[in-house]
Structure formats: structure tokens, C-alpha cells
Enzyme design. Structure first.
Site, PDB file in Angstrom:
ATOM      1  N   HIS A  30       4.118  15.473  43.551  1.00 53.20           N
ATOM      2  CA  HIS A  30       5.438  15.911  43.876  1.00 53.20           C
ATOM      3  C   HIS A  30       5.959  17.038  43.066  1.00 53.20           C
ATOM      4  CE1 HIS A  30       6.639  11.334  43.064  1.00 53.20           C
ATOM      5  NE2 HIS A  30       6.766  11.766  43.905  1.00 53.20           N
ATOM      6  N   LYS A  54      14.263  -1.114  43.628  1.00 57.60           N
ATOM      7  CA  LYS A  54      12.616  -1.183  43.501  1.00 57.60           C
ATOM      8  C   LYS A  54      12.220  -1.988  42.126  1.00 57.60           C
ATOM      9  CE  LYS A  54      11.543   2.877  47.084  1.00 57.60           C
ATOM     10  NZ  LYS A  54      10.366   3.683  47.518  1.00 57.60           N
ATOM     11  N   ARG A 103       1.246  12.707  53.182  1.00 60.52           N
ATOM     12  CA  ARG A 103       0.052  12.938  52.344  1.00 60.52           C
ATOM     13  C   ARG A 103      -0.860  12.543  53.076  1.00 60.52           C
ATOM     14  NH1 ARG A 103       2.830   9.091  47.242  1.00 60.52           N
ATOM     15  NH2 ARG A 103       2.235   7.603  49.475  1.00 60.52           N
ATOM     16  N   SER A 141       2.787   7.805  42.692  1.00 66.84           N
ATOM     17  CA  SER A 141       3.756   6.778  41.701  1.00 66.84           C
ATOM     18  C   SER A 141       2.945   5.315  41.108  1.00 66.84           C
ATOM     19  CB  SER A 141       4.929   6.846  41.632  1.00 66.84           C
ATOM     20  OG  SER A 141       5.726   8.058  41.643  1.00 66.84           O
TER      21      SER A 141
END
Length: 172
Positions: A30, A54, A103, A141
């Protein structure tokens, strides 16, 4: 020639970009993307979504504080929490660009769908995709939390403050 140079002077003006996410927790990947975006835009707003669906590990306030510490060396950023529709938040902040990270190829389909929906909701907002440094292309994460939860070393993936917060959260 002089008139043309004057007319094009506004081409060098840069805008504000929004880099949204849950940042639960903020990773080196990030931070890498924020620093890359900060070289392109005058201001980058790191927009941390509350995202109760979430079920984030850290509270919104804690994620904001951690992100501010991790990015303290970047001058032209702001870290802001939000709990509204992203496209409304972008409009409220006066931005016209969303920055998203890719990514791997597996991210593309989901990010393409998000960008298309956001463009449908507001055609004036553009999405810019950035790729992280190769060192962080596999870091997420979710993986960081799983490694930390199981007592693994996450120091290569997150700032020391984040590592300490994970250790505290998991009672390690």
C-alpha cells in the site's frame, strides 16, 4: 509559438487522486502505491473505508492512525476515513481520479468491474491502475493477518508499528 505555450500551460497542472481501501492493515505494498501516486498527483487522499461488512480487525480510527504513521514521510497526502459510497466520497473531495493497485492478473477482473461500475455511476471519474514494486506483488492484508495470527514474522511486509499492533491484537 508563444501563444501555444501559454495555451498549454494548464497541461502541467496535476489533480487530486483518491487511493481507497480498507487498509486492514496497511502494508508495504500500500505504501509503495501511495508513494508512486504521490509522484504523479499534487495530492493523494488515502481513503480508508469503514467496511463493516468485511469485519476489519482494526477500528477505522486505528487504521487511520497506523496509515498516517506509516506514510508520515510523504508530504502531499491526506489520510481520511469514509463510510459512504466511494463515488460520492470522491465527488465530495473534489477529486477526479481513483488510484487502484494491481498485484497480479487475478486482481484485474475484479478491479476492471469496479472501474466500470464507478464510471457508470460517474463518467467524470477516471481510474488509474498502478502496480507495486515486485517485492510486494504477493503481499495482501489478508495474508499478513493470517501470518501474524499464526505467530509468523511479518516484518518484511509491514511497518514496525503495524507489526506491533498485529502482535498486540493477536496476543503474541
Amino acid at each position: 509559438m508563444r501563444a501555444q505555450l501559454h495555451r498549454n500551460a494548464n497541461l502541467s497542472a496535476r489533480n487530486t487522486a483518491i487511493y481507497p481501501g480498507t487498509f486492514d492493515p496497511v502494508t508495504h505494498g500500500h505504501a509503495d502505491l501511495v508513494k508512486r501516486a504521490a509522484r504523479v498527483f499534487d495530492t493523494v487522499i488515502v481513503a480508508i473505508a469503514e467496511s463493516p461488512n468485511k469485519q476489519p480487525l482494526f477500528s477505522l480510527e486505528h487504521r487511520i492512525a497506523m496509515t498516517e504513521r506509516v506514510l508520515a514521510d510523504v508530504d502531499n497526502i491526506q489520510v481520511v476515513g469514509f463510510d459512504t459510497l466511494l463515488i460520492e466520497f470522491v465527488r465530495e473531495m473534489g477529486a477526479r481520479v481513483l488510484v487502484r493497485g494491481l498485484r497480479a492478473v487475478s486482481d484485474f477482473e475484479y478491479e476492471f468491474q469496479l472501474a466500470s461500475m464507478n464510471r457508470h455511476l460517474n463518467p467524470d471519474i477516471e481510474t488509474m491502475f498502478l502496480t507495486p514494486d515486485d517485492r510486494y506483488s504477493f503481499v495482501s492484508s489478508s495474508l499478513v493477518k493470517e501470518i501474524a495470527r499464526l505467530g509468523g514474522d511479518v516484518s518484511g511486509f509491514v511497518h514496525d508499528d503495524v507489526r506491533a499492533a498485529l502482535r498486540e491484537k493477536y496476543g503474541l
